[in-house]
Enzyme design. Structure first.
Site, PDB file in Angstrom:
ATOM      1  N   ARG A 196      -0.816   4.850  -1.101  1.00 23.51           N
ATOM      2  CA  ARG A 196      -1.860   5.812  -0.788  1.00 23.51           C
ATOM      3  C   ARG A 196      -2.563   5.539   0.554  1.00 23.51           C
ATOM      4  O   ARG A 196      -2.770   6.449   1.350  1.00 23.51           O
ATOM      5  CB  ARG A 196      -2.903   5.768  -1.904  1.00 23.51           C
ATOM      6  CG  ARG A 196      -3.996   6.828  -1.827  1.00 23.51           C
ATOM      7  CD  ARG A 196      -5.057   6.559  -2.896  1.00 23.51           C
ATOM      8  NE  ARG A 196      -4.475   6.308  -4.197  1.00 23.51           N
ATOM      9  CZ  ARG A 196      -4.123   7.251  -5.074  1.00 23.51           C
ATOM     10  NH1 ARG A 196      -4.343   8.507  -4.801  1.00 23.51           N
ATOM     11  NH2 ARG A 196      -3.586   6.927  -6.240  1.00 23.51           N
ATOM     12  N   CYS A 238       0.101  30.200 -13.829  1.00 22.36           N
ATOM     13  CA  CYS A 238      -0.434  30.842 -15.030  1.00 22.36           C
ATOM     14  C   CYS A 238      -0.882  29.828 -16.063  1.00 22.36           C
ATOM     15  O   CYS A 238      -0.252  29.663 -17.111  1.00 22.36           O
ATOM     16  CB  CYS A 238       0.586  31.820 -15.603  1.00 22.36           C
ATOM     17  SG  CYS A 238       0.688  33.261 -14.560  1.00 22.36           S
ATOM     18  N   GLU A 239      -1.931  29.104 -15.752  1.00 24.23           N
ATOM     19  CA  GLU A 239      -2.577  28.187 -16.688  1.00 24.23           C
ATOM     20  C   GLU A 239      -4.042  28.052 -16.275  1.00 24.23           C
ATOM     21  O   GLU A 239      -4.341  27.948 -15.089  1.00 24.23           O
ATOM     22  CB  GLU A 239      -1.917  26.795 -16.649  1.00 24.23           C
ATOM     23  CG  GLU A 239      -0.574  26.775 -17.317  1.00 24.23           C
ATOM     24  CD  GLU A 239      -0.112  25.388 -17.748  1.00 24.23           C
ATOM     25  OE1 GLU A 239      -0.964  24.493 -17.947  1.00 24.23           O
ATOM     26  OE2 GLU A 239       1.103  25.221 -17.880  1.00 24.23           O
ATOM     27  N   TYR A 242      -5.037  14.317 -12.867  1.00 28.51           N
ATOM     28  CA  TYR A 242      -5.973  13.180 -12.923  1.00 28.51           C
ATOM     29  C   TYR A 242      -7.419  13.624 -12.802  1.00 28.51           C
ATOM     30  O   TYR A 242      -8.304  12.780 -12.662  1.00 28.51           O
ATOM     31  CB  TYR A 242      -5.702  12.205 -11.768  1.00 28.51           C
ATOM     32  CG  TYR A 242      -4.301  11.666 -11.654  1.00 28.51           C
ATOM     33  CD1 TYR A 242      -3.748  10.873 -12.653  1.00 28.51           C
ATOM     34  CD2 TYR A 242      -3.540  11.911 -10.517  1.00 28.51           C
ATOM     35  CE1 TYR A 242      -2.470  10.345 -12.519  1.00 28.51           C
ATOM     36  CE2 TYR A 242      -2.261  11.389 -10.373  1.00 28.51           C
ATOM     37  CZ  TYR A 242      -1.744  10.605 -11.381  1.00 28.51           C
ATOM     38  OH  TYR A 242      -0.489  10.086 -11.242  1.00 28.51           O
ATOM     39  N   PRO A 289       0.837  -1.207   0.000  1.00 33.89           N
ATOM     40  CA  PRO A 289       0.000   0.000   0.000  1.00 33.89           C
ATOM     41  C   PRO A 289       0.869   1.253   0.000  1.00 33.89           C
ATOM     42  O   PRO A 289       1.897   1.313   0.669  1.00 33.89           O
ATOM     43  CB  PRO A 289      -0.766  -0.111   1.320  1.00 33.89           C
ATOM     44  CG  PRO A 289       0.130  -0.910   2.208  1.00 33.89           C
ATOM     45  CD  PRO A 289       0.852  -1.877   1.305  1.00 33.89           C
TER      46      PRO A 289
HETATM   47  C1  LIG Z   1       2.575   2.863  -6.981  1.00 34.12           C
HETATM   48  C2  LIG Z   1       2.791   1.458  -6.620  1.00 34.12           C
HETATM   49  C3  LIG Z   1       2.189   0.918  -5.473  1.00 34.12           C
HETATM   50  C4  LIG Z   1       1.283   1.694  -4.564  1.00 34.12           C
HETATM   51  O1  LIG Z   1       0.115   2.112  -5.137  1.00 34.12           O
HETATM   52  P1  LIG Z   1      -0.984   2.810  -4.201  1.00 34.12           P
HETATM   53  O2  LIG Z   1      -2.140   3.012  -5.090  1.00 34.12           O
HETATM   54  O3  LIG Z   1      -0.412   4.092  -3.713  1.00 34.12           O
HETATM   55  O4  LIG Z   1      -1.273   1.872  -3.081  1.00 34.12           O
HETATM   56  C5  LIG Z   1       2.502  -0.375  -5.130  1.00 34.12           C
HETATM   57  N1  LIG Z   1       3.315  -1.130  -5.911  1.00 34.12           N
HETATM   58  C6  LIG Z   1       3.896  -0.646  -7.030  1.00 34.12           C
HETATM   59  C7  LIG Z   1       4.806  -1.499  -7.811  1.00 34.12           C
HETATM   60  C8  LIG Z   1       3.645   0.655  -7.420  1.00 34.12           C
HETATM   61  O5  LIG Z   1       4.218   1.125  -8.546  1.00 34.12           O
END
Ligand SMILES: *Cc1c(COP(=O)(O)O)cnc(C)c1O
Length: 427
Positions: free
Chosen positions: A285, A351-352, A324, A283
């Site tokens: 995020r 400035c966009e 995103y 994990p």
């Molecule tokens: C970015 C990434 C993650 C983590 O993704 P999250 O959405 O932030 O949990 C895990 N493994 C790999 C290989 C990644 O590139």
């Protein structure tokens, strides 16, 4: 509502026991404010949810979400491991005290030099292609070196097309149907292939794609085990667990999610007679997103064809809304309980035209001088910030039970000149 929002008795936004306005007063703005306790809670909740159903379980924090040293040190102290995607991230992790056996490297399209560097640091690699395997075998001594492969489980999911990392359009991993051949090749080269990795995407709140990915990754691993006799020491299902960003989104029921996925994992282990490999998850995020708030100040309120709340940060500070189209919840930290009176745009100072934190956002009567809290800024926030428009990077402050410490100084104008050389003929 599953968002992490607290209000103190002054009707201000509370961040880990500190008043958001006091933080801005003391450390300036824009500023990333990090709640230490929340990171520890997130980690423990995640770890405990899975380990109670399957004790051979490890969490590798995908540190590209947030490489702030204090953030990583907090996770290190909890016993968390780390997943890295560049030699720089390996370097940072080693500096912070993660031993090599607590570091995974899941890079893609890396050079021979980078492969060798990561190998020499003793870190386990999730190899992404036959090309990388062959090149690695030429720059290091493969004899007995433990490696793992990233496979494409042909399942992809994510909050945005750019964050989907499995399926036929994905640049990541080796193909499912070539896995046995590639593992056999690795053995022939002298490597000790002991792991398999997959990662299907990011920002996923729906349990279904994970289950599909676990199933298909385990089918690939099972087949490799049958075809080559490899006994896997670990199977790694990557990261991607999402967090709610809008007030309507529901947090994933982690306990239920863990119990379902672990039973499915165990079924597959016995179906293929694979023993008890350690389960890894990565994990990013989930561990950090809701532990950090970006605090900005309103510097202009403008009525044009639309009404714009202008703040002192932009997509150079937090890219996700522009990159995103991501929703970040915004609160008026100066008057938390003020009633919603309007729908307005919250605009940055770049400035966009695309530099907006929100369109038609319900907000109270925001005034110039107010502090706004942009929530869930802990993942892919500071790490994606830039110097665009020649604005220095903001400071980061760590709050631990009300105690605030500066953990990264804001850049200065001189930092913008750093490393640049004006050639003699232009002097
Ligand atoms: C970015 C990434 C993650 C983590 O993704 P999250 O959405 O932030 O949990 C895990 N493994 C790999 C290989 C990644 O590139």
């Amino acid at each position: 509502m599953d968002l992490n929002i607290k209000t103190n008795d002054k009707d201000h936004l509370d961040i880990g026991g500190a008043d958001a306005l006091d933080l801005v007063e003391e450390f300036g703005s824009p500023i990333y404010a990090i709640d230490e306790v929340r990171i520890r809670e997130n980690y423990n909740k995640f770890y405990n949810s899975f380990s109670k159903y399957y004790p051979d379980f490890k969490v590798f924090y995908a540190c590209k979400a947030n490489t702030n040293l204090a953030v990583m040190k907090i996770l290190e102290s909890e016993g968390c491991c780390v997943d890295t995607v560049s030699p720089g991230e390996v370097y940072i992790s080693r500096k912070l005290g993660f031993s090599p056996d607590r570091i995974l490297f899941t890079g893609n399209n890396i050079t021979d030099e980078e492969l060798k560097m990561v190998h020499d640091m003793g870190v386990i690699l999730n190899i992404d292609s036959v090309s990388a395997l062959n090149r690695l075998s030429e720059v290091v001594n493969p004899k007995g070196f433990k490696i793992s492969f990233r496979v494409n489980p042909m399942v992809g999911a994510g909050h945005h097309e750019h964050t989907i990392t499995g399926g036929v359009m994905s640049k990541f991993g080796i193909m499912d149907n070539e896995a046995s051949e590639v593992y056999a090749m690795a053995k022939d080269l002298g490597f000790d292939p002991i792991g398999m990795h997959s990662h299907i995407g990011s920002g996923i709140l729906d349990p279904e794609p994970f289950k599909l990915a676990i199933g298909s990754t385990m089918d690939i691993a099972g087949k490799v085990h049958e075809d080559t006799g490899i006994d896997f020491e670990f199977v790694d299902f990557g990261g991607g667990v999402g967090v709610p960003y809008t007030p309507e989104e529901k947090a994933l029921d982690l306990d239920h999610f863990a119990s379902e996925n672990i039973s499915f994992f165990k079924e597959k282990l016995s179906e293929y007679n694979m023993g008890k490999p350690t389960m890894y998850l990565e994990p990013g995020r989930y561990l950090v997103a809701d532990a950090v708030t970006l605090l900005v100040k309103v510097n202009s309120v403008k009525q044009s064809y639309r009404k714009f709340i202008g703040v002192n940060a932009g997509f150079n500070t937090l890219l996700r809304p522009s990159m995103y189209d991501s929703y970040h919840h915004i609160v008026d930290a100066s008057k938390m309980s003020a009633p919603i009176t309007q729908e307005v745009d919250v605009a940055g100072n770049v400035c966009e035209s695309g530099d907006l934190f929100a369109r038609d956002r319900p907000l109270p009567d925001v005034e110039e001088g107010d502090v706004l809290g942009i929530l869930n800024a802990g993942a892919y926030g500071f790490t994606m910030a830039s110097n665009y428009n020649s604005r220095p990077l903001p400071a980061e402050v760590l709050v631990n039970n009300g105690e605030a410490t500066l953990v990264r100084k804001a850049q200065t104008f001189d930092d913008l000149l750093e490393g640049q050389i004006i050639p003699e003929h232009l002097e």
